[in-house]
Design an enzyme around this catalytic site. Structure first.
Site, short mmCIF file in Angstrom:
data_model
loop_
_atom_site.label_atom_id
_atom_site.label_comp_id
_atom_site.label_asym_id
_atom_site.label_seq_id
_atom_site.Cartn_x
_atom_site.Cartn_y
_atom_site.Cartn_z
N VAL A 154 0.84 -1.21 0.00
CA VAL A 154 0.00 0.00 0.00
C VAL A 154 0.87 1.26 0.00
CG1 VAL A 154 -1.90 1.20 1.14
CG2 VAL A 154 -1.76 -1.28 1.27
N GLU A 199 -10.40 4.87 5.88
CA GLU A 199 -11.23 4.31 4.82
C GLU A 199 -10.65 3.00 4.26
OE1 GLU A 199 -14.35 5.35 3.34
OE2 GLU A 199 -13.98 3.26 2.83
N VAL A 235 -11.15 -1.05 5.55
CA VAL A 235 -12.25 -1.99 5.27
C VAL A 235 -12.54 -2.00 3.77
CG1 VAL A 235 -14.62 -2.62 5.81
CG2 VAL A 235 -13.27 -1.41 7.52
N GLY A 291 -10.67 -2.19 1.18
CA GLY A 291 -9.72 -1.56 0.26
C GLY A 291 -10.32 -0.44 -0.56
N GLY A 307 0.78 -15.00 -4.52
CA GLY A 307 0.80 -13.74 -3.78
C GLY A 307 -0.58 -13.31 -3.29
N GLU A 360 -0.78 -14.58 2.43
CA GLU A 360 0.48 -14.32 3.13
C GLU A 360 1.20 -15.63 3.43
OE1 GLU A 360 1.42 -11.20 4.32
OE2 GLU A 360 -0.34 -10.22 3.51
N ASP A 398 -9.01 -11.32 10.09
CA ASP A 398 -8.98 -10.09 9.29
C ASP A 398 -10.41 -9.61 9.01
OD1 ASP A 398 -7.44 -8.31 7.15
OD2 ASP A 398 -9.15 -9.23 6.12
N LYS A 451 -12.49 -6.09 10.31
CA LYS A 451 -13.23 -5.17 9.43
C LYS A 451 -14.69 -5.04 9.85
CE LYS A 451 -10.19 -6.37 5.59
NZ LYS A 451 -9.99 -7.36 4.51
N1 LIG Z 1 -2.16 -5.02 1.00
C1 LIG Z 1 -3.42 -4.65 0.85
O1 LIG Z 1 -4.00 -4.85 -0.23
C2 LIG Z 1 -4.17 -3.97 1.97
C3 LIG Z 1 -5.54 -3.67 1.81
C4 LIG Z 1 -6.20 -2.98 2.82
C5 LIG Z 1 -5.53 -2.63 3.97
N2 LIG Z 1 -4.19 -2.98 4.12
C6 LIG Z 1 -3.50 -2.58 5.34
O2 LIG Z 1 -2.47 -1.67 4.99
C7 LIG Z 1 -1.39 -1.83 5.90
C8 LIG Z 1 -0.12 -2.12 5.10
O3 LIG Z 1 -0.32 -3.31 4.36
P1 LIG Z 1 0.72 -3.78 3.23
O4 LIG Z 1 0.07 -4.91 2.53
O5 LIG Z 1 1.20 -2.62 2.44
O6 LIG Z 1 1.88 -4.37 4.15
P2 LIG Z 1 3.35 -4.82 3.71
O7 LIG Z 1 3.43 -4.96 2.23
O8 LIG Z 1 3.71 -5.97 4.57
O9 LIG Z 1 4.24 -3.57 4.13
C9 LIG Z 1 4.48 -3.25 5.47
C10 LIG Z 1 5.51 -2.14 5.51
O10 LIG Z 1 5.73 -1.79 6.86
C11 LIG Z 1 7.13 -1.68 7.05
N3 LIG Z 1 7.47 -1.93 8.44
C12 LIG Z 1 7.38 -3.08 9.12
N4 LIG Z 1 7.84 -2.89 10.38
C13 LIG Z 1 8.23 -1.60 10.47
C14 LIG Z 1 8.80 -0.83 11.48
N5 LIG Z 1 9.08 -1.35 12.68
N6 LIG Z 1 9.08 0.47 11.23
C15 LIG Z 1 8.80 1.00 10.02
N7 LIG Z 1 8.26 0.31 9.01
C16 LIG Z 1 8.00 -0.99 9.25
C17 LIG Z 1 7.75 -2.69 6.12
O11 LIG Z 1 9.10 -2.32 5.89
P3 LIG Z 1 10.04 -3.15 4.85
O12 LIG Z 1 9.45 -2.91 3.51
O13 LIG Z 1 11.36 -2.52 4.98
O14 LIG Z 1 9.98 -4.57 5.30
C18 LIG Z 1 6.86 -2.53 4.90
O15 LIG Z 1 7.32 -1.51 4.08
C19 LIG Z 1 -1.79 -2.95 6.86
O16 LIG Z 1 -2.39 -2.38 8.00
C20 LIG Z 1 -2.83 -3.71 6.07
O17 LIG Z 1 -3.73 -4.40 6.89
C21 LIG Z 1 -3.51 -3.62 3.13
#
Ligand SMILES: NC(=O)c1ccc[n+]([C@@H]2O[C@H](COP(=O)([O-])OP(=O)(O)OC[C@H]3O[C@@H](n4cnc5c(N)ncnc54)[C@H](OP(=O)(O)O)[C@@H]3O)[C@@H](O)[C@H]2O)c1
Length: 434
Positions: free
Chosen positions: A21, A135, A138, A140, A193, A196, A207, A211
């Site tokens: 994101v 927003e 929940v 996306g 992908g 997880e 999850d 939501k």
């Molecule tokens: N993915 C989706 O489609 C989606 C949809 C809706 C909501 N969300 C929500 O959006 C949020 C992010 O999701 P994501 O999928 O983008 O996660 P992600 O791909 O796992 O990315 C997480 C990021 O957080 C960083 N991080 C982890 N620990 C950290 C720390 N201690 N200090 C600073 N940065 C740190 C990671 O750094 P590194 O890159 O260096 O490891 C990575 O860049 C979550 O709350 C998720 O539930 C995601």
């Protein structure tokens, strides 16, 4: 760029989390600094993630790097803090709390954080008089939070039910379509992908429970209470049940629901049977879908991509736009004096498929004459149907066309109408592009 956008110094955004994101958001904001309808330009100023050296799909070389997201959240050059790390506790919570305590507006996509600590974070935000928006937490890209929080406040929501986890929906859809077991499809989803490495949050229903707990709080004017949710995941869904349910006219979906009764609120997530023709049963693959039932509005249904960089970053950006706009947004998407003029497109240039119904004389060679006339006019036929019914008017024939310019179609219709065997003006209906 709107005049208003230049009135104010740009908003300096601090983004913690540069994963799916975060990278999606940076990529969008880099190309669209003036996307917000009001409030000025928006640009990312500082970033934080776990690893500074990890290759990223976006260029962060000109941004100020922070090893510690709390330091970014409290930096005096962060005007608005965006938390995209994830997790109910740890660095995400620490950084959001620190930003709110420092009086900074916060936008997050973190459902676990809001579902489990929403009330205390809300108290902090209200004490400091700053917004805390979520927003993207929940569904996306589907604006479920805005619908429940804003659009339906004039109604009395009675119940909410939906598919809120794309990974589970993908797995259940594939199990039914391919006859493979939960374990096989999960392994494939991980390779592709869609799931997880540790799929527990998704397949265990947690999850979706985060939501629905958030939506329940917004719908029923209460604090989120994730701990009260009754949760069952899809690990136990058997292929045999999928087949037997199908024979009975149902499809198994992981349904998250929230219902209000005089006794209180019931929040549940469990595999549930939906009738095959029901929109929830029809939402396949990784789609999310949601029904909201209001006392006055009746039922509302929304469906769309619940995850992914593009949709989720768009939802985060919408919250950023709300923060920067302040309390009064322009009536349309820019101050009225700066709205671009509407540029109408000549409808005759539009291209689409069409349905034509003709009434013709019952004599040999009519269909050939119609086909040839259409071909000469540049219209290609997709399907032809002649109904063996004869009425006073003649024999009805029906055809659909491939995509064709409206002007070409209209000219072809004139030529067909002139054919001696065609009794009436052809009836034209457009085939919707949906
Ligand atoms: N993915 C989706 O489609 C989606 C949809 C809706 C909501 N969300 C929500 O959006 C949020 C992010 O999701 P994501 O999928 O983008 O996660 P992600 O791909 O796992 O990315 C997480 C990021 O957080 C960083 N991080 C982890 N620990 C950290 C720390 N201690 N200090 C600073 N940065 C740190 C990671 O750094 P590194 O890159 O260096 O490891 C990575 O860049 C979550 O709350 C998720 O539930 C995601």
């Amino acid at each position: 760029m709107s005049g208003q956008a230049t009135d104010r110094k740009p908003w300096r955004i601090g983004v913690a989390g540069l994963g799916t994101v975060g990278a999606g958001l940076l990529s969008f904001l880099a190309g669209n600094p003036a996307f917000a309808p009001a409030g000025g330009l928006v640009h990312v100023h500082g970033v934080s993630a776990r690893s500074r050296s990890r290759p990223r799909p976006v260029d962060i070389s000109n941004l100020v790097w922070f090893d510690d997201p709390v330091a970014l959240a409290t930096w005096d050059e962060t005007d608005l803090f965006v938390e995209l790390i994830g997790g109910s506790d740890g660095p995400a919570k620490a950084a959001v709390e620190a930003a709110l305590k420092a009086g900074k507006p916060v936008v997050t996509a973190n459902k676990a954080l809001i579902a489990e600590h929403g009330r205390e974070l809300a108290e902090l935000a209200e004490e400091k008089g700053v917004p805390l928006l979520f927003e993207a937490a929940v569904m996306g890209g589907v604006p479920a939070v805005k619908i429940v929080r804003e659009a339906l406040v004039g109604d009395e929501i009675r119940s909410i039910a939906g598919i809120l986890n794309g990974t589970c929906n993908y797995i259940l859809t594939e199990m039914e379509a391919t006859g493979r077991s939960f374990a096989e499809v999960l392994a494939e989803a991980q390779r592709l992908g869609f799931a997880e490495a540790d799929p527990t949050m998704d397949v265990g229903g947690f999850d979706a429970a985060h939501k629905i707990s958030i939506l329940a709080a917004l719908a029923f004017n209460c604090a989120p209470n994730y701990a009260a949710a009754e949760i069952e995941g899809i690990e136990g869904v058997d292929l045999l049940d999928i087949r037997l349910c199908r024979d009975l006219g149902y499809r198994i979906k992981l349904v998250a629901s929230a219902d209000r009764s005089p006794d209180g609120v019931l929040v549940r997530v469990h595999p549930s049977l939906a009738p095959l023709a029901h929109p929830l049963a029809q939402a396949g693959g990784a789609l999310n879908a949601l029904f909201i039932e209001g006392a006055r509005t009746g039922r509302i249904f929304v469906q769309g991509p619940g995850a992914g960089a593009g949709p989720t970053a768009a939802a985060v950006a919408a919250d950023i736009a709300d923060v920067v706009a302040g309390p009064v947004r322009p009536v349309f998407q820019a101050p009225a004096s700066e709205l671009s003029p509407f540029t109408p497109v000549d409808p005759s240039k539009s291209i689409g498929r069409a349905y034509l119904r003709l009434s013709v004389k019952d004599e040999p060679g009519v269909i050939a004459a119609v086909s040839e006339t259409l071909a000469e006019a540049g219209v290609s036929i997709e399907s032809f149907l002649q109904k063996p019914v004869e009425d006073a008017q003649g024999v009805p024939i029906v055809l659909t066309t491939h995509a064709v310019a409206e002007s070409v179609l209209k000219a072809a219709i004139e030529r067909i109408a002139d054919l001696p065997a065609v009794l009436d003006r052809p009836r034209l209906l457009r085939i919707a592009r949906i």
